[in-house]
Every structure is written in structure tokens, then in C-alpha cells.
Design a protein around this motif. Structure first.
Motif, PDB file in Angstrom:
ATOM      1  N   CYS A 199       0.963  -1.245  -0.039  1.00  0.00           N
ATOM      2  CA  CYS A 199      -0.037  -0.131   0.015  1.00  0.00           C
ATOM      3  C   CYS A 199       1.042   1.245  -0.002  1.00  0.00           C
ATOM      4  O   CYS A 199       1.841   1.534   0.899  1.00  0.00           O
ATOM      5  CB  CYS A 199      -0.876   0.065   1.234  1.00  0.00           C
ATOM      6  N   CYS A 202       0.316   3.323   3.518  1.00  0.00           N
ATOM      7  CA  CYS A 202       0.726   2.897   4.822  1.00  0.00           C
ATOM      8  C   CYS A 202       1.770   1.679   4.983  1.00  0.00           C
ATOM      9  O   CYS A 202       2.139   1.332   5.940  1.00  0.00           O
ATOM     10  CB  CYS A 202      -0.481   2.447   5.662  1.00  0.00           C
ATOM     11  N   GLY A 204       0.962  -1.414   4.075  1.00  0.00           N
ATOM     12  CA  GLY A 204       0.309  -2.612   4.453  1.00  0.00           C
ATOM     13  C   GLY A 204       0.427  -3.772   3.178  1.00  0.00           C
ATOM     14  O   GLY A 204       0.611  -3.255   1.975  1.00  0.00           O
ATOM     15  N   CYS A 221      -6.466  -1.977   0.754  1.00  0.00           N
ATOM     16  CA  CYS A 221      -5.709  -2.299   1.934  1.00  0.00           C
ATOM     17  C   CYS A 221      -6.545  -2.749   3.119  1.00  0.00           C
ATOM     18  O   CYS A 221      -7.269  -1.683   3.866  1.00  0.00           O
ATOM     19  CB  CYS A 221      -4.865  -0.995   2.107  1.00  0.00           C
ATOM     20  N   CYS A 224      -5.505   0.371   6.038  1.00  0.00           N
ATOM     21  CA  CYS A 224      -5.830   1.914   5.944  1.00  0.00           C
ATOM     22  C   CYS A 224      -7.094   2.182   5.065  1.00  0.00           C
ATOM     23  O   CYS A 224      -7.599   3.114   5.242  1.00  0.00           O
ATOM     24  CB  CYS A 224      -4.604   2.931   5.373  1.00  0.00           C
TER      25      CYS A 224
HETATM   26 ZN   LIG Z   1      -2.775   0.831   3.648  1.00  0.00          ZN
END
Ligand SMILES: [Zn+2]
Length: 452
Positions: A199, A202, A204, A221, A224
Motif C-alpha cells: 500500500c 501505509c 500494508g 488495503c 488503512c
Molecule cells: Zn494501506
């Protein structure tokens, strides 16, 4: 032989039609609809008025009201494919895929039938067993051929394994739409070769699938909630496809009013009130401004008229040629990655409808942070529809929805704010346009004096 005139009227010069058009321009769509309905009572065969009325119903998000009007136009003027196309779209929006398909098919032979959006919708409307039977042998052969390519087998197998977790998204676009994705992503195209990154907001690495469109899979994601196209070509699709360098695209955008005096004035007024509400000076005396993605440069020209020293960057050579040669602006062909300006040299940076096109929006914030003076401002405008909560026809919208093929990220206002905060900006102002139909957010961020 005397040619008979058509049994319908297209003349738009009637004062009632003119007044409806200006009511619509001012955003008074219900008033404009009432004016047109009254006029149509006296002129039931006026195709021009019927067309305006149907369009206004669509702007009000009422395909149920637009549909009978388009049906009437198709009866009166069957040679106009635009009304047929809109009729098919209304059926599609209302979920009557059988009638939508019949009307899309009637566009065969018109330029609309070449349109990517129409072809995609035809696919979505086709019953999937029929589509399967038609395409299975060729698809199977295509897969076997590609298995020899490095990385294909593992990528394709992962896709197959993840089918159960993608159930909801497959249900949304239909099995037919999902087959179409598989075909374009793996067999007829090579999108499976594009990188799959963590991501951008973030970092992720866990995602859930939310939608399929053409060869794209949209994922969310899990950390987030930011939504993005799973595999994206480096630097986005605009550069890869040359979309904004095509004459047809440029004409389409001119048609949408990106250089109309009224649109430009509206943008300047919005900017002024955004700064005013935030207590920031605008226009700034002897200020310098840079626009990322300036189109043909008309808006940047307005900024120059306010006293700013301006410069800009755009990905499409034809747009840059217009801005530099016709408008005399200073600008160059580039991308976010190739922006190379003196560090901390600008007071104001503008990026309208750029962020959603980028494979890494964070790179824009990093670049801007480098070339903006401390205390300087960044203005971002981008679609901010919470698509997950919107009905299917909005998700399929080709402007703000997943069906805008060139959009690679789908933000909500909190995501945009997080980007600003993460890169050393304080969000000091915001606006929201078209909240009911095409939510679009404007954000004003001030670069903090001390960037941590
Ligand atoms: Zn994210």
C-alpha cells in the motif's frame, strides 16, 4: 423531388430552451427540467428539448426519468446513436441488463460501438454460460501458450487459489465480468507482468478484492482502507497509453469545459475562498507557482494573471506544446518522477486531478515537499467518493468510479489528509464539490516550518 423535413425539431434557439440551458448551468436542474417539460407539452416532437431534458434527469441521478425520454427520442430520431447509447446506459444503471444489451447491440455500425466502455458493458450484460461457451476453447489455448512465460504460472495459480476470497467482488461484476478480467489480464493482455506493490499510504501488504474492470483488479488495503488497482504500470497508465496526447482525448476534455471562461473563474473563486477561510494570503505578492499536470495551461495562465511567476509540467507533449506556444507559459514534458526544480523555490504548488492517476501518490508529496518553501502551500483536487458504499452504477461510473480506467487510486477525504500529514503538511482548508453525484475534494496543505 422535394425532400421532406424530418418530423422532429432540433432548433435550440427557442427562448424556453435557452433559459433551461442557463438554469442548468447555474445548477438549478429541477427548475431547468420543469421549464423543458412545459415546453415539450407544446412541442412534443422537439428532439433537442427532449435531449436536454433526458440529460438533466441523468445529471440529477434519475435514470428512471431519463429512460422514457430517451425511448421517445429513439422513436422520433432513430438515426441518432447518442440517444440509443444513453438509453442503454439508463437500462444498465437500473439493472435491466437484458434491455441494456439489446440497445448496446443496436449501436453496431456507429462510433459508439468502438468505445471501450460500451464493449465492456456488453460483456457485463452477456449471460455467462453463453460467454463461456463462446470463449472457452480460445482461452484455454491462450493459457497453455502463456504457461511457458516466466512468472505466469505462479501468478495465474495464485489467482485461481484466491477465488473463494474474491467471491463478493465476482458477484458484483458477474461471472461474465470476471471472465473478461481474467481474459484481458492474463491471456489477451499482459497486465499480470506489472508490479504488485505494498500500500502506497501505509505500507500494508494485505488486501481484499473489491472490483474487476477490464484488465484491472481493484483491491482495498486491510490496514488503512485505501483502494487501488492491484497491478499498476510504473508511473501510471497515462504515460504508458499516451491517452492525454491523443487529439480525441483533448477534444473530449475541451468539450467538458476545462478551458471555458466560467469554469476557470469558478476554479479561481474556489481557490480564493479556500485560502481566505484558512487565513492564508492569496494571491501572494511576488509569489511563485508550479502546476503538476497543467493540461493546456489555461488555469495556470489565470494564476499568472494574479501576479504569480508560473511554471508547470505535463505528461503529454501536445498539451505542453499548446501551453508554451499558444499561451506563452513556461513548462515541460515530464512526470512526477522527473520534476527537477530548485529546492524550496515555490510558494504554491497545484495538482488538480493528478493524484488518482499515479502509481505512487506518495512520490508527488515527496517531490512537492522538496521544491516548496517552508510555509508554502499545496493544493490538491481529486475524486473522493466512498465507492464501497455507493450503488453499482456509481462504482461503474467512468469518471469517478472504478470504471475510470486511468484512475489507479480511489481516495476518501481521510486518506488524502493522511498523505498530507505523513509528508510534513498541515491541512488548513478543504472543499467538497458535487457531493451527491461526483464527490470531489479540494485540499489545501501548508508545509510545516519544521519537517520532522
Ligand atoms: Zn494501506
Amino acid at each position: 423531388m422535394i425532400e421532406s423535413s424530418p418530423p422532429y425539431d432540433l432548433d435550440n434557439s427557442y427562448p424556453e430552451i435557452q433559459s433551461a440551458i442557463s438554469q442548468g448551468r447555474r445548477g438549478n436542474n429541477s427548475e431547468a427540467a420543469a421549464t423543458l417539460e412545459a415546453f415539450i407539452e407544446d412541442h412534443p416532437n422537439h428532439v433537442g428539448a427532449l435531449g436536454h431534458l433526458a440529460h438533466i434527469h441523468e445529471l440529477r441521478d434519475r435514470p428512471d426519468l431519463a429512460l422514457p425520454v430517451y425511448l421517445r427520442i429513439c422513436d422520433l430520431a432513430p438515426e441518432y446513436p447518442l440517444a440509443r447509447y444513453r438509453l442503454a446506459e439508463c437500462y444498465f444503471d437500473l439493472g435491466d441488463y437484458r434491455k441494456a444489451r439489446l440497445n448496446y447491440l443496436k449501436l453496431d455500425g456507429s462510433p459508439f460501438f468502438e468505445d471501450e466502455n460500451v464493449l465492456q458493458r456488453l460483456t457485463l450484460c452477456e449471460p455467462w454460460p453463453k460467454r463461456m461457451a463462446r470463449q472457452a476453447p480460445r482461452a484455454l489455448f491462450g493459457i497453455i501458450k502463456k504457461f511457458g512465460q516466466s512468472g505466469f504460472a505462479s501468478s495465474f495459480c495464485k489467482e485461481v487459489i484466491s477465488i473463494p476470497s474474491q467471491n463478493e467482488a465476482i458477484g458484483k461484476v458477474g461471472v461474465s465480468g470476471w471472465f473478461s478480467y481474467l481474459n484481458r489480464h492474463y491471456i489477451s493482455g499482459d497486465a499480470w507482468k506489472d508490479p504488485k506493490n505494498p500500500c502506497d499510504l501505509c505500507g500494508g501488504e494485505k488486501f481484499e478484492t473489491v472490483f474487476f474492470y477490464q484488465d484491472q483488479k481493484v483491491v482495498r488495503c486491510l490496514e488503512c482502507g485505501l483502494e487501488t488497482v492491484e497491478r499498476k504500470p510504473p508511473e501510471g497508465l497515462d504515460i504508458q497509453t499516451g491517452y492525454y496526447d491523443r487529439d480525441s482525448t483533448i477534444e473530449e476534455f475541451i468539450g467538458l469545459g476545462w478551458r471555458d471562461e466560467k469554469t476557470l473563474q469558478l476554479r479561481i473563486d474556489l481557490l480564493k475562498s479556500l485560502f481566505q477561510k484558512a487565513g492564508e494570503p492569496f494571491p501572494q505578492t511576488h509569489g511563485s507557482a508550479f502546476e503538476i499536470g497543467f493540461g493546456q495551461g489555461h488555469f495556470l495562465k489565470e494564476i499568472e494573471k494574479l501576479g504569480y511567476q508560473v511554471r508547470g509540467m505535463e505528461t503529454a507533449p501536445k498539451l505542453v506544446a499548446f501551453a508554451t506556444m499558444e499561451l506563452g507559459l513556461s513548462g515541460y514534458v515530464g512526470s512526477v518522477e522527473t520534476i527537477d526544480e530548485t529546492p524550496e523555490s515555490y510558494d504554491l504548488i497545484l495538482a488538480y486531478h493528478v493524484l488518482e492517476h499515479l502509481d505512487h501518490p506518495s512520490r508527488l508529496f515527496e517531490k512537492v515537499s522538496g521544491i516548496l518553501r517552508k510555509g508554502g502551500c499545496l493544493v490538491i483536487e481529486t475524486p473522493v467518493a466512498e465507492l464501497a458504499k455507493m450503488p453499482f452504477n456509481k462504482q461503474m461510473d467512468d469518471s469517478i468510479g472504478y470504471a475510470n480506467y486511468h484512475h489507479l487510486h480511489f481516495f476518501t477525504p481521510p486518506h488524502v489528509r493522511q498523505y498530507f500529514e505523513k509528508h510534513g503538511f498541515e491541512v488548513v482548508g478543504e472543499y467538497l464539490l458535487y457531493p451527491d453525484t461526483h464527490p470531489t475534494g479540494g485540499f489545501l496543505g501548508r508545509k510545516k516550518e519544521t519537517v520532522i
